[in-house]
Design a protein around this motif. Structure first.
Motif, short mmCIF file in Angstrom:
data_model
loop_
_atom_site.label_atom_id
_atom_site.label_comp_id
_atom_site.label_asym_id
_atom_site.label_seq_id
_atom_site.Cartn_x
_atom_site.Cartn_y
_atom_site.Cartn_z
N ASP A 17 59.91 79.26 44.70
CA ASP A 17 61.28 79.15 45.21
C ASP A 17 61.83 77.73 45.05
O ASP A 17 62.99 77.53 44.68
CB ASP A 17 61.35 79.53 46.70
N MET A 21 65.13 76.48 42.88
CA MET A 21 66.17 75.63 43.44
C MET A 21 66.35 74.38 42.56
O MET A 21 67.47 73.95 42.27
CB MET A 21 65.78 75.23 44.86
N LYS A 61 70.00 77.00 47.31
CA LYS A 61 69.63 77.39 48.67
C LYS A 61 70.85 78.01 49.33
O LYS A 61 71.94 77.49 49.22
CB LYS A 61 69.21 76.12 49.42
N ASP A 64 69.19 79.35 54.90
CA ASP A 64 67.80 78.92 54.86
C ASP A 64 67.04 79.57 53.72
O ASP A 64 65.86 79.32 53.52
CB ASP A 64 67.10 79.26 56.19
N LEU A 66 65.76 80.28 50.09
CA LEU A 66 65.60 79.68 48.77
C LEU A 66 65.73 80.78 47.72
O LEU A 66 65.39 81.92 47.96
CB LEU A 66 64.24 79.01 48.66
#
Ligand code: ADP
Ligand code: MG
Ligand code: MG
Length: 368
Positions: A17, A21, A61, A64, A66
Protein backbone atom coordinates in the motif's frame (compact mmCIF):
# COMPACT_ATOMS: atom_id res chain seq x y z
CA UNK A 1 12.48 13.76 -27.12
CA UNK A 2 10.09 12.68 -24.38
CA UNK A 3 11.26 9.95 -22.06
CA UNK A 4 8.91 7.14 -21.11
CA UNK A 5 9.33 6.07 -17.50
CA UNK A 6 8.01 2.69 -16.36
CA UNK A 7 6.99 3.11 -12.73
CA UNK A 8 7.14 -0.29 -11.03
CA UNK A 9 5.19 -0.41 -7.79
CA UNK A 10 2.95 -2.36 -5.44
CA UNK A 11 4.43 -5.78 -4.76
CA UNK A 12 3.52 -8.90 -2.83
CA UNK A 13 4.89 -7.49 0.43
CA UNK A 14 3.60 -5.80 3.57
CA UNK A 15 4.61 -2.50 2.00
CA UNK A 16 2.28 -2.87 -1.00
CA UNK A 17 0.00 0.00 0.00
CA UNK A 18 2.83 2.39 0.83
CA UNK A 19 4.39 1.60 -2.53
CA UNK A 20 1.10 2.39 -4.34
CA UNK A 21 0.87 5.69 -2.51
CA UNK A 22 4.48 6.49 -3.44
CA UNK A 23 3.84 5.65 -7.10
CA UNK A 24 0.87 8.02 -7.15
CA UNK A 25 2.95 10.80 -5.61
CA UNK A 26 5.91 10.33 -7.96
CA UNK A 27 3.71 10.25 -11.06
CA UNK A 28 1.99 13.47 -9.99
CA UNK A 29 5.27 15.23 -9.16
CA UNK A 30 7.30 14.05 -12.18
CA UNK A 31 8.24 16.78 -14.70
CA UNK A 32 5.46 16.37 -17.28
CA UNK A 33 7.37 18.47 -19.83
CA UNK A 34 10.01 15.76 -20.16
CA UNK A 35 8.52 12.49 -18.98
CA UNK A 36 5.57 10.22 -19.74
CA UNK A 37 4.74 7.58 -17.16
CA UNK A 38 3.62 3.99 -17.64
CA UNK A 39 2.32 2.15 -14.58
CA UNK A 40 3.63 -1.37 -14.06
CA UNK A 41 1.98 -2.70 -10.92
CA UNK A 42 2.60 -5.86 -8.95
CA UNK A 43 -0.59 -7.02 -7.21
CA UNK A 44 -0.67 -8.31 -3.61
CA UNK A 45 -0.66 -11.87 -5.02
CA UNK A 46 2.44 -11.09 -7.09
CA UNK A 47 0.96 -10.74 -10.60
CA UNK A 48 2.23 -8.01 -12.93
CA UNK A 49 -0.44 -5.69 -14.38
CA UNK A 50 -0.53 -2.50 -16.46
CA UNK A 51 -1.90 0.65 -14.87
CA UNK A 52 -2.68 3.58 -17.21
CA UNK A 53 -1.05 6.91 -16.35
CA UNK A 54 -4.25 8.62 -15.21
CA UNK A 55 -5.06 5.75 -12.84
CA UNK A 56 -1.49 5.82 -11.59
CA UNK A 57 -1.78 9.53 -10.78
CA UNK A 58 -5.05 8.88 -8.92
CA UNK A 59 -3.38 6.55 -6.40
CA UNK A 60 -3.41 8.41 -3.11
CA UNK A 61 -4.35 8.09 0.54
CA UNK A 62 -8.08 8.63 1.00
CA UNK A 63 -8.99 9.37 4.58
CA UNK A 64 -7.09 6.65 6.42
CA UNK A 65 -7.24 4.25 3.48
CA UNK A 66 -4.06 3.57 1.53
CA UNK A 67 -4.44 2.64 -2.14
CA UNK A 68 -4.09 -1.01 -3.25
CA UNK A 69 -3.98 -2.70 -6.64
CA UNK A 70 -7.00 -4.84 -7.43
CA UNK A 71 -6.53 -8.42 -8.63
CA UNK A 72 -9.11 -7.92 -11.37
CA UNK A 73 -6.66 -6.59 -13.97
CA UNK A 74 -5.27 -8.93 -16.64
CA UNK A 75 -1.72 -10.21 -16.23
CA UNK A 76 1.07 -8.30 -17.98
CA UNK A 77 4.64 -9.25 -18.92
CA UNK A 78 7.89 -7.38 -19.56
CA UNK A 79 9.72 -8.02 -22.82
CA UNK A 80 13.08 -6.87 -24.15
CA UNK A 81 12.93 -3.56 -25.97
CA UNK A 82 15.42 -1.48 -27.91
CA UNK A 83 18.41 0.59 -26.86
CA UNK A 84 18.24 0.18 -23.11
CA UNK A 85 14.45 0.15 -22.95
CA UNK A 86 11.84 -2.56 -22.54
CA UNK A 87 8.18 -3.14 -23.37
CA UNK A 88 5.24 -4.15 -21.31
CA UNK A 89 2.28 -6.07 -22.72
CA UNK A 90 -0.94 -7.56 -21.39
CA UNK A 91 -1.73 -11.24 -21.98
CA UNK A 92 -5.10 -11.86 -23.62
CA UNK A 93 -5.68 -15.56 -24.24
CA UNK A 94 -2.70 -16.58 -26.38
CA UNK A 95 -1.99 -13.04 -27.62
CA UNK A 96 -0.13 -10.04 -26.28
CA UNK A 97 -2.09 -6.79 -26.45
CA UNK A 98 -1.66 -3.22 -25.28
CA UNK A 99 2.09 -3.11 -25.98
CA UNK A 100 3.98 -0.11 -24.61
CA UNK A 101 7.66 0.69 -25.01
CA UNK A 102 9.44 2.55 -22.28
CA UNK A 103 12.98 3.84 -21.80
CA UNK A 104 13.80 3.43 -18.13
CA UNK A 105 12.36 1.73 -15.04
CA UNK A 106 11.81 3.54 -11.77
CA UNK A 107 11.12 0.94 -9.10
CA UNK A 108 9.29 2.11 -5.99
CA UNK A 109 9.26 -1.22 -4.18
CA UNK A 110 10.71 -1.86 -0.75
CA UNK A 111 12.12 -5.01 0.82
CA UNK A 112 12.46 -8.52 -0.66
CA UNK A 113 11.97 -8.71 -4.48
CA UNK A 114 12.15 -4.93 -4.79
CA UNK A 115 15.19 -3.70 -2.95
CA UNK A 116 17.23 -6.89 -2.76
CA UNK A 117 18.69 -7.24 -6.26
CA UNK A 118 16.14 -9.67 -7.67
CA UNK A 119 14.18 -7.21 -9.79
CA UNK A 120 17.42 -5.44 -10.68
CA UNK A 121 18.66 -8.79 -12.06
CA UNK A 122 15.55 -9.10 -14.20
CA UNK A 123 16.14 -5.58 -15.59
CA UNK A 124 19.76 -6.47 -16.37
CA UNK A 125 18.64 -9.56 -18.30
CA UNK A 126 16.14 -7.47 -20.23
CA UNK A 127 18.82 -4.88 -21.00
CA UNK A 128 16.66 -2.23 -19.33
CA UNK A 129 18.05 0.85 -17.60
CA UNK A 130 16.74 1.50 -14.12
CA UNK A 131 16.96 3.97 -11.27
CA UNK A 132 19.06 3.02 -8.27
CA UNK A 133 21.58 0.43 -7.21
CA UNK A 134 22.56 -2.60 -9.24
CA UNK A 135 22.21 -6.27 -8.33
CA UNK A 136 25.14 -6.66 -5.95
CA UNK A 137 24.73 -3.39 -4.06
CA UNK A 138 21.01 -4.02 -3.66
CA UNK A 139 21.54 -7.57 -2.39
CA UNK A 140 24.38 -6.61 -0.06
CA UNK A 141 22.47 -3.62 1.27
CA UNK A 142 19.36 -5.67 2.02
CA UNK A 143 21.28 -8.31 3.96
CA UNK A 144 22.52 -6.83 7.25
CA UNK A 145 25.11 -9.61 7.63
CA UNK A 146 26.65 -9.02 4.17
CA UNK A 147 26.34 -5.25 4.62
CA UNK A 148 28.27 -5.28 7.90
CA UNK A 149 31.03 -7.46 6.48
CA UNK A 150 31.44 -5.10 3.53
CA UNK A 151 31.53 -2.05 5.73
CA UNK A 152 33.99 -3.47 8.20
CA UNK A 153 36.25 -4.71 5.37
CA UNK A 154 36.21 -1.12 4.07
CA UNK A 155 37.22 0.26 7.45
CA UNK A 156 33.85 1.85 8.16
CA UNK A 157 32.78 1.97 11.79
CA UNK A 158 29.84 -0.11 13.01
CA UNK A 159 28.70 -1.71 16.22
CA UNK A 160 29.84 -5.19 17.28
CA UNK A 161 27.65 -8.00 15.96
CA UNK A 162 27.44 -11.73 15.36
CA UNK A 163 25.58 -13.65 12.68
CA UNK A 164 23.55 -16.71 13.67
CA UNK A 165 22.09 -19.07 11.08
CA UNK A 166 19.17 -21.37 11.86
CA UNK A 167 21.52 -24.34 11.61
CA UNK A 168 23.90 -22.85 14.16
CA UNK A 169 21.03 -22.08 16.52
CA UNK A 170 19.76 -25.67 16.23
CA UNK A 171 23.02 -27.61 16.20
CA UNK A 172 25.46 -25.30 18.04
CA UNK A 173 23.12 -23.64 20.46
CA UNK A 174 25.62 -23.32 23.35
CA UNK A 175 28.33 -21.78 21.15
CA UNK A 176 25.77 -19.44 19.56
CA UNK A 177 24.54 -18.25 22.93
CA UNK A 178 28.16 -17.75 24.05
CA UNK A 179 28.98 -15.68 20.98
CA UNK A 180 25.89 -13.57 21.56
CA UNK A 181 26.50 -13.17 25.30
CA UNK A 182 29.99 -11.76 24.62
CA UNK A 183 28.30 -8.73 23.05
CA UNK A 184 26.71 -7.93 26.43
CA UNK A 185 23.13 -6.91 27.11
CA UNK A 186 21.02 -5.11 26.02
CA UNK A 187 21.27 -6.24 22.42
CA UNK A 188 19.25 -6.20 19.21
CA UNK A 189 18.13 -9.36 17.42
CA UNK A 190 17.27 -8.80 13.75
CA UNK A 191 16.32 -10.87 10.71
CA UNK A 192 19.31 -10.40 8.35
CA UNK A 193 17.10 -9.44 5.40
CA UNK A 194 14.29 -7.19 6.53
CA UNK A 195 13.15 -3.63 6.87
CA UNK A 196 10.61 -1.38 8.56
CA UNK A 197 11.92 -2.84 11.87
CA UNK A 198 9.85 -6.00 11.23
CA UNK A 199 11.06 -8.93 13.33
CA UNK A 200 13.48 -6.84 15.43
CA UNK A 201 13.54 -7.12 19.23
CA UNK A 202 15.58 -5.23 21.80
CA UNK A 203 16.67 -7.86 24.33
CA UNK A 204 17.48 -6.60 27.82
CA UNK A 205 18.18 -9.90 29.58
CA UNK A 206 19.51 -13.36 28.71
CA UNK A 207 16.20 -15.05 29.49
CA UNK A 208 14.49 -13.02 26.72
CA UNK A 209 16.96 -14.09 24.04
CA UNK A 210 15.30 -17.34 22.91
CA UNK A 211 11.96 -15.69 22.26
CA UNK A 212 13.59 -12.88 20.25
CA UNK A 213 15.54 -15.40 18.16
CA UNK A 214 12.46 -17.50 17.40
CA UNK A 215 10.52 -14.35 16.47
CA UNK A 216 13.23 -13.04 14.11
CA UNK A 217 13.56 -16.50 12.51
CA UNK A 218 9.94 -16.21 11.36
CA UNK A 219 11.20 -13.58 8.89
CA UNK A 220 14.64 -14.92 7.97
CA UNK A 221 16.58 -18.07 8.91
CA UNK A 222 19.70 -15.89 9.17
CA UNK A 223 19.90 -13.42 12.06
CA UNK A 224 22.18 -10.59 13.02
CA UNK A 225 22.62 -9.89 16.73
CA UNK A 226 24.13 -6.53 17.68
CA UNK A 227 25.25 -4.80 20.82
CA UNK A 228 22.82 -2.00 21.64
CA UNK A 229 24.27 1.44 21.02
CA UNK A 230 22.95 3.32 24.02
CA UNK A 231 22.38 7.04 24.44
CA UNK A 232 23.33 7.74 20.82
CA UNK A 233 21.69 10.13 18.37
CA UNK A 234 20.04 8.42 15.39
CA UNK A 235 21.08 10.44 12.32
CA UNK A 236 20.17 9.86 8.66
CA UNK A 237 21.67 11.24 5.46
CA UNK A 238 20.19 11.11 1.97
CA UNK A 239 22.86 10.32 -0.63
CA UNK A 240 22.73 10.70 -4.43
CA UNK A 241 25.40 9.44 -6.76
CA UNK A 242 26.09 7.93 -10.09
CA UNK A 243 28.97 6.10 -11.59
CA UNK A 244 32.00 8.30 -11.92
CA UNK A 245 30.63 11.13 -9.76
CA UNK A 246 31.36 11.62 -6.06
CA UNK A 247 28.32 10.94 -3.87
CA UNK A 248 26.29 14.03 -2.92
CA UNK A 249 25.19 14.05 0.71
CA UNK A 250 22.20 15.98 2.08
CA UNK A 251 21.92 17.84 5.35
CA UNK A 252 21.42 15.48 8.31
CA UNK A 253 18.06 14.38 9.65
CA UNK A 254 17.41 12.93 13.08
CA UNK A 255 14.98 10.50 14.68
CA UNK A 256 14.13 11.43 18.23
CA UNK A 257 12.29 8.86 20.32
CA UNK A 258 9.90 10.37 22.80
CA UNK A 259 10.45 7.68 25.39
CA UNK A 260 13.93 6.89 26.75
CA UNK A 261 14.97 3.30 25.94
CA UNK A 262 12.43 3.00 23.11
CA UNK A 263 13.65 2.30 19.57
CA UNK A 264 12.39 3.19 16.11
CA UNK A 265 10.13 0.16 15.72
CA UNK A 266 7.34 -0.58 13.23
CA UNK A 267 4.71 1.33 15.24
CA UNK A 268 6.90 4.40 15.56
CA UNK A 269 7.55 4.31 11.80
CA UNK A 270 4.00 3.78 10.53
CA UNK A 271 1.35 3.58 13.23
CA UNK A 272 1.74 6.03 16.08
CA UNK A 273 2.14 9.73 15.36
CA UNK A 274 3.85 10.61 18.60
CA UNK A 275 6.37 7.84 19.39
CA UNK A 276 9.09 9.50 17.31
CA UNK A 277 9.81 12.97 15.96
CA UNK A 278 11.72 13.47 12.68
CA UNK A 279 13.95 16.53 12.58
CA UNK A 280 14.68 17.68 9.02
CA UNK A 281 17.29 19.03 9.02
CA UNK A 282 18.72 18.60 12.49
CA UNK A 283 21.24 20.77 14.32
CA UNK A 284 24.78 19.48 14.47
CA UNK A 285 28.06 21.26 14.88
CA UNK A 286 29.96 21.72 11.64
CA UNK A 287 32.88 19.48 12.40
CA UNK A 288 30.69 16.58 13.49
CA UNK A 289 28.36 17.06 10.52
CA UNK A 290 31.31 16.96 8.12
CA UNK A 291 32.68 13.80 9.72
CA UNK A 292 29.27 12.09 9.70
CA UNK A 293 28.52 13.14 6.10
CA UNK A 294 31.90 11.74 5.09
CA UNK A 295 31.03 8.38 6.69
CA UNK A 296 27.71 8.42 4.79
CA UNK A 297 29.46 9.09 1.46
CA UNK A 298 32.08 6.40 2.11
CA UNK A 299 29.35 3.92 3.07
CA UNK A 300 27.55 4.62 -0.22
CA UNK A 301 30.76 4.02 -2.18
CA UNK A 302 31.90 0.99 -0.16
CA UNK A 303 28.57 -0.72 -0.84
CA UNK A 304 28.80 0.18 -4.53
CA UNK A 305 25.42 1.93 -4.32
CA UNK A 306 24.13 3.90 -7.32
CA UNK A 307 21.44 6.49 -7.75
CA UNK A 308 20.11 6.89 -4.25
CA UNK A 309 20.44 5.51 -0.75
CA UNK A 310 19.71 6.61 2.77
CA UNK A 311 22.58 6.00 5.18
CA UNK A 312 21.53 5.68 8.82
CA UNK A 313 24.07 6.38 11.55
CA UNK A 314 24.39 6.41 15.30
CA UNK A 315 26.41 9.20 16.87
CA UNK A 316 27.44 8.37 20.41
CA UNK A 317 27.56 10.87 23.24
CA UNK A 318 31.36 11.08 22.90
CA UNK A 319 31.13 11.85 19.17
CA UNK A 320 31.81 8.44 17.59
CA UNK A 321 30.04 7.91 14.29
CA UNK A 322 28.77 4.35 13.66
CA UNK A 323 26.96 3.09 10.57
CA UNK A 324 23.65 1.39 11.42
CA UNK A 325 22.57 0.57 7.88
CA UNK A 326 22.15 1.59 4.27
CA UNK A 327 18.74 1.48 2.57
CA UNK A 328 19.03 1.35 -1.21
CA UNK A 329 15.32 2.04 -1.73
CA UNK A 330 14.41 4.39 1.10
CA UNK A 331 10.87 5.61 1.75
CA UNK A 332 10.08 7.91 -1.17
CA UNK A 333 6.73 9.62 -0.55
CA UNK A 334 7.08 13.40 -0.59
CA UNK A 335 7.01 13.46 3.22
CA UNK A 336 9.49 10.59 3.67
CA UNK A 337 12.92 11.28 5.14
CA UNK A 338 14.83 10.93 1.85
CA UNK A 339 12.91 13.50 -0.23
CA UNK A 340 12.46 15.76 2.81
CA UNK A 341 16.21 15.85 3.42
CA UNK A 342 16.83 16.80 -0.21
CA UNK A 343 14.10 19.44 -0.07
CA UNK A 344 15.81 20.90 3.01
CA UNK A 345 19.09 20.77 1.08
CA UNK A 346 17.66 22.69 -1.89
CA UNK A 347 16.49 19.91 -4.23
CA UNK A 348 12.70 19.74 -4.52
CA UNK A 349 10.76 16.48 -5.14
CA UNK A 350 10.31 17.06 -8.88
CA UNK A 351 13.99 17.94 -9.42
CA UNK A 352 15.03 14.94 -7.33
CA UNK A 353 12.96 12.60 -9.53
CA UNK A 354 14.46 14.17 -12.68
CA UNK A 355 17.97 13.80 -11.27
CA UNK A 356 17.46 10.09 -10.55
CA UNK A 357 16.04 9.36 -14.00
CA UNK A 358 18.83 11.30 -15.71
CA UNK A 359 21.39 9.26 -13.75
CA UNK A 360 19.68 6.04 -14.83
CA UNK A 361 19.68 7.12 -18.50
CA UNK A 362 23.45 7.65 -18.36
CA UNK A 363 23.99 4.15 -17.08
CA UNK A 364 25.46 1.74 -19.60
CA UNK A 365 23.46 -1.40 -20.29
CA UNK A 366 24.78 -4.89 -20.85
CA UNK A 367 28.11 -6.16 -19.58
CA UNK A 368 30.10 -3.56 -17.69
P1 ADP B 1 15.41 -1.76 9.60
O1 ADP B 1 16.24 -2.14 8.42
O2 ADP B 1 14.24 -2.67 9.77
O3 ADP B 1 15.09 -0.30 9.64
P2 ADP B 1 17.39 -1.22 11.69
O4 ADP B 1 18.65 -2.01 11.77
O5 ADP B 1 17.51 0.15 11.14
O6 ADP B 1 16.33 -2.09 10.90
O7 ADP B 1 16.77 -1.15 13.15
C1 ADP B 1 15.55 -0.48 13.41
C2 ADP B 1 15.71 0.48 14.56
O8 ADP B 1 16.14 -0.21 15.74
C3 ADP B 1 16.75 1.57 14.36
O9 ADP B 1 16.20 2.64 13.63
C4 ADP B 1 17.11 1.94 15.80
O10 ADP B 1 16.12 2.78 16.39
C5 ADP B 1 17.03 0.60 16.49
N1 ADP B 1 18.34 -0.08 16.52
C6 ADP B 1 18.75 -0.99 15.64
N2 ADP B 1 19.98 -1.47 15.95
C7 ADP B 1 20.35 -0.83 17.06
C8 ADP B 1 21.53 -0.90 17.89
N3 ADP B 1 22.55 -1.73 17.62
N4 ADP B 1 21.58 -0.08 18.97
C9 ADP B 1 20.55 0.75 19.26
N5 ADP B 1 19.42 0.85 18.52
C10 ADP B 1 19.31 0.06 17.44
MG1 MG C 1 16.65 -0.99 6.72
MG1 MG D 1 16.48 1.21 9.69
Amino acid sequence: QRIRVGIVFGGASSEHDVSCMTAGGVSRAIDADRFDVIGIGITPSGRWVQVPADELRALRKQGDELPRLSESRATAVLLPGEAGGARVATIEGDRLVDLHDFDVAFTLLHGPFGEDGTIQGMFELLGLRYVGSGVAASANGMDKDLMKRHLSASGLPGCRFVTVTDRQWRQQREQSIDRIAKLGYPLFVKPARGGSSVGITKVDRADELEQAVLFAQKFDPKLVVEEAVLGAREIEFAVLGGRGAAPRVSLPGEIVMREAGAFYDFDAKYVSDDDAALLVPTEMDDDLRRRAADVAARTFEAMGAEGLARVDLFITADGHVLVNEINTMPGFTHISMFPSLWAASGLDYTTLITDLIDQALERPVGLR
